[in-house]
Design a protein around this motif. Structure first.
Motif, mmCIF file in Angstrom:
data_model
loop_
_atom_site.group_PDB
_atom_site.id
_atom_site.type_symbol
_atom_site.label_atom_id
_atom_site.label_comp_id
_atom_site.label_asym_id
_atom_site.label_seq_id
_atom_site.Cartn_x
_atom_site.Cartn_y
_atom_site.Cartn_z
ATOM 1 N N GLY A 158 0.804 -1.214 0.000
ATOM 2 C CA GLY A 158 0.000 0.000 0.000
ATOM 3 C C GLY A 158 0.839 1.267 0.000
ATOM 4 N N VAL A 159 0.301 2.294 -0.670
ATOM 5 C CA VAL A 159 0.932 3.616 -0.718
ATOM 6 C C VAL A 159 -0.162 4.661 -0.577
ATOM 7 N N THR A 160 0.067 5.654 0.270
ATOM 8 C CA THR A 160 -0.859 6.779 0.374
ATOM 9 C C THR A 160 -0.194 8.012 -0.216
ATOM 10 N N PHE A 161 -0.840 8.598 -1.203
ATOM 11 C CA PHE A 161 -0.272 9.771 -1.851
ATOM 12 C C PHE A 161 -0.424 10.993 -0.943
ATOM 13 N N PRO A 162 0.568 11.893 -0.927
ATOM 14 C CA PRO A 162 0.526 13.062 -0.043
ATOM 15 C C PRO A 162 -0.540 14.068 -0.471
ATOM 16 N N SER A 163 -0.864 14.970 0.457
ATOM 17 C CA SER A 163 -1.920 15.961 0.204
ATOM 18 C C SER A 163 -1.529 16.974 -0.866
ATOM 19 N N ASP A 164 -0.235 17.129 -1.105
ATOM 20 C CA ASP A 164 0.212 18.096 -2.124
ATOM 21 C C ASP A 164 0.645 17.419 -3.421
ATOM 22 N N TRP A 165 0.196 16.166 -3.637
ATOM 23 C CA TRP A 165 0.579 15.443 -4.844
ATOM 24 C C TRP A 165 0.116 16.194 -6.082
ATOM 25 N N LYS A 166 0.905 16.143 -7.125
ATOM 26 C CA LYS A 166 0.643 16.948 -8.328
ATOM 27 C C LYS A 166 -0.697 16.633 -8.990
ATOM 28 N N SER A 167 -1.169 15.399 -8.878
ATOM 29 C CA SER A 167 -2.476 15.042 -9.427
ATOM 30 C C SER A 167 -3.516 15.112 -8.307
ATOM 31 N N GLU A 168 -4.463 16.034 -8.418
ATOM 32 C CA GLU A 168 -5.437 16.252 -7.354
ATOM 33 C C GLU A 168 -6.253 15.007 -7.049
ATOM 34 N N ARG A 169 -6.559 14.210 -8.074
ATOM 35 C CA ARG A 169 -7.420 13.040 -7.857
ATOM 36 C C ARG A 169 -6.751 11.988 -6.982
ATOM 37 N N LEU A 170 -5.410 12.076 -6.807
ATOM 38 C CA LEU A 170 -4.698 11.109 -5.982
ATOM 39 C C LEU A 170 -4.273 11.674 -4.624
ATOM 40 N N GLN A 171 -4.559 12.929 -4.381
ATOM 41 C CA GLN A 171 -4.157 13.525 -3.106
ATOM 42 C C GLN A 171 -4.874 12.841 -1.939
ATOM 43 N N ASN A 172 -4.076 12.373 -0.962
ATOM 44 C CA ASN A 172 -4.591 11.673 0.230
ATOM 45 C C ASN A 172 -5.290 10.350 -0.104
ATOM 46 N N VAL A 173 -5.025 9.795 -1.257
ATOM 47 C CA VAL A 173 -5.681 8.557 -1.702
ATOM 48 C C VAL A 173 -4.752 7.369 -1.439
ATOM 49 N N GLY A 174 -5.334 6.311 -0.857
ATOM 50 C CA GLY A 174 -4.587 5.078 -0.648
ATOM 51 C C GLY A 174 -4.678 4.176 -1.863
ATOM 52 N N VAL A 175 -3.549 3.661 -2.301
ATOM 53 C CA VAL A 175 -3.481 2.821 -3.498
ATOM 54 C C VAL A 175 -2.716 1.541 -3.172
ATOM 55 N N LEU A 176 -3.224 0.422 -3.684
ATOM 56 C CA LEU A 176 -2.508 -0.854 -3.579
ATOM 57 C C LEU A 176 -1.780 -1.108 -4.895
ATOM 58 N N PHE A 177 -0.462 -1.105 -4.846
ATOM 59 C CA PHE A 177 0.347 -1.411 -6.014
ATOM 60 C C PHE A 177 0.702 -2.897 -6.004
ATOM 61 N N THR A 178 0.592 -3.524 -7.172
ATOM 62 C CA THR A 178 1.099 -4.875 -7.359
ATOM 63 C C THR A 178 2.177 -4.804 -8.431
ATOM 64 N N VAL A 179 3.385 -5.221 -8.069
ATOM 65 C CA VAL A 179 4.480 -5.194 -9.034
ATOM 66 C C VAL A 179 5.012 -6.609 -9.232
ATOM 67 N N MET A 180 5.360 -6.902 -10.468
ATOM 68 C CA MET A 180 6.005 -8.175 -10.788
ATOM 69 C C MET A 180 7.315 -7.871 -11.495
ATOM 70 N N ILE A 181 8.383 -8.504 -11.044
ATOM 71 C CA ILE A 181 9.685 -8.301 -11.664
ATOM 72 C C ILE A 181 9.805 -9.203 -12.890
ATOM 73 N N LYS A 182 9.908 -8.590 -14.048
ATOM 74 C CA LYS A 182 10.048 -9.348 -15.282
ATOM 75 C C LYS A 182 11.513 -9.648 -15.606
ATOM 76 N N GLU A 183 12.394 -8.782 -15.137
ATOM 77 C CA GLU A 183 13.813 -8.986 -15.415
ATOM 78 C C GLU A 183 14.646 -8.211 -14.403
ATOM 79 N N ILE A 184 15.765 -8.795 -14.007
ATOM 80 C CA ILE A 184 16.736 -8.132 -13.138
ATOM 81 C C ILE A 184 18.021 -7.960 -13.938
ATOM 82 N N ALA A 185 18.561 -6.751 -13.920
ATOM 83 C CA ALA A 185 19.751 -6.492 -14.724
ATOM 84 C C ALA A 185 20.735 -5.606 -13.967
#
Length: 291
Positions: A158-185
């Motif tokens: 989980g990540v919560t975007f700060p209140s001054d984030w450049k995109s207003e729609r994400l300010q103070n919004v909690g987001v669940l990121f799912t990342v998959m590593i396709k390659e390590i270099a």
């Protein structure tokens, strides 16, 4: 084509078109019966004329790389100071100093939009695992390094975007990121490139793009020839399709099967052992109007 080849083609066609509705587990006990019935199902193929311009089609050539784009690629190559070298085994997984290719997805963590995708946050990205990355990539770095994630491994956090984030729609919004590593270099330094190498680099890039364009052009021409063959040749598909009692065939898979049978028949007649050889013959023999 041979009865065995006919059966293989009909199954490939059904699978490719998504019309093979029975599950693999249910199909396996019937394989012997299906093979037996296929032996008695003679596939009749009546070929149309396909030589000396008998097939007349229109097709579009793949666009060549324009001069501006080509020059930009040449300059990018001249300016490149590092290359990425894939790490096949890292013991503890990705760590600081590595560069990872990530598949990233995101959904809202709570509220009315909980679990729904966040627009604009689904992408493939390249991330240098280093201290000082900007938000939210610093969180990505921490999560990946902390776990020592390996290739094709995924993690949700989980990540919560700060209140001054450049995109207003994400300010103070909690987001669940799912990342998959396709390659390590690892990044490895390249020797500096000189302006004298520009012509050589340009020729390499032009050659690479020309090869890609040729493949795409051949693909489009193959599709046009396929339609002409299906319209002008005749294949008795009914017996073979009916003989595979556990499969359902739609129009798309039946056409795929008929096309495969036509290619096999042409290959047998011309003494060609592969589908690619048959397709090349048909391209060479066709009369093409380039759009």
């Amino acid at each position: 084509g041979s009865p065995g080849g006919a059966m293989a083609s009909v199954l490939r066609a059904a699978a490719a078109a998504g019309d093979l509705h029975q599950c693999r587990r249910a199909a396996q006990p019937r394989r012997a019966a299906a093979r037996g019935s296929a032996k008695s199902a003679k596939v009749a193929v009546r070929l149309c004329d396909y030589t000396a311009g008998a097939i007349r089609v229109a097709a579009e050539r793949a666009a060549a790389l324009d001069e501006e784009a080509l020059e930009a690629e040449v300059q990018e190559e001249l300016d490149r100071t590092h290359e990425l070298v894939r790490v096949n085994f890292t013991g503890s997984g990705a760590s600081l100093g590595h560069t990872v290719q990530l598949e990233m997805k995101a959904c809202y963590a709570d509220g009315e939009l909980k679990n729904q995708p966040v627009p604009g946050l689904t992408a493939d990205i390249s991330l240098d695992l280093q201290e000082g990355n900007p938000f939210p990539l610093n969180i990505f770095t921490e999560q990946i390094v902390e776990q020592g994630m390996g290739q094709m491994e995924s993690k949700t956090f989980g990540v919560t975007f700060p209140s001054d984030w450049k995109s207003e729609r994400l300010q103070n919004v909690g987001v669940l990121f799912t990342v998959m590593i396709k390659e390590i270099a690892e990044k490895r330094a390249l020797p500096p490139r000189s302006e004298e190498e520009r012509d050589t680099i340009r020729a390499e890039i032009e050659g690479r793009h020309a090869e890609l364009a040729a493949r795409e052009t051949a693909k489009q021409l193959d599709l046009a020839i396929r339609e002409s063959l299906l319209q002008n040749c005749a294949v008795d598909t009914q017996k073979t399709v009916e003989s595979v009692s556990w499969a359902k065939f739609g129009e798309a898979s039946t056409k795929d099967y008929a096309y495969n049978m036509i290619l096999e028949e042409i290959g047998a007649r011309e003494g060609l052992s592969s589908v690619d050889e048959v397709k090349k013959l048909l391209r060479d023999e066709a009369e093409v109007t380039w759009l």
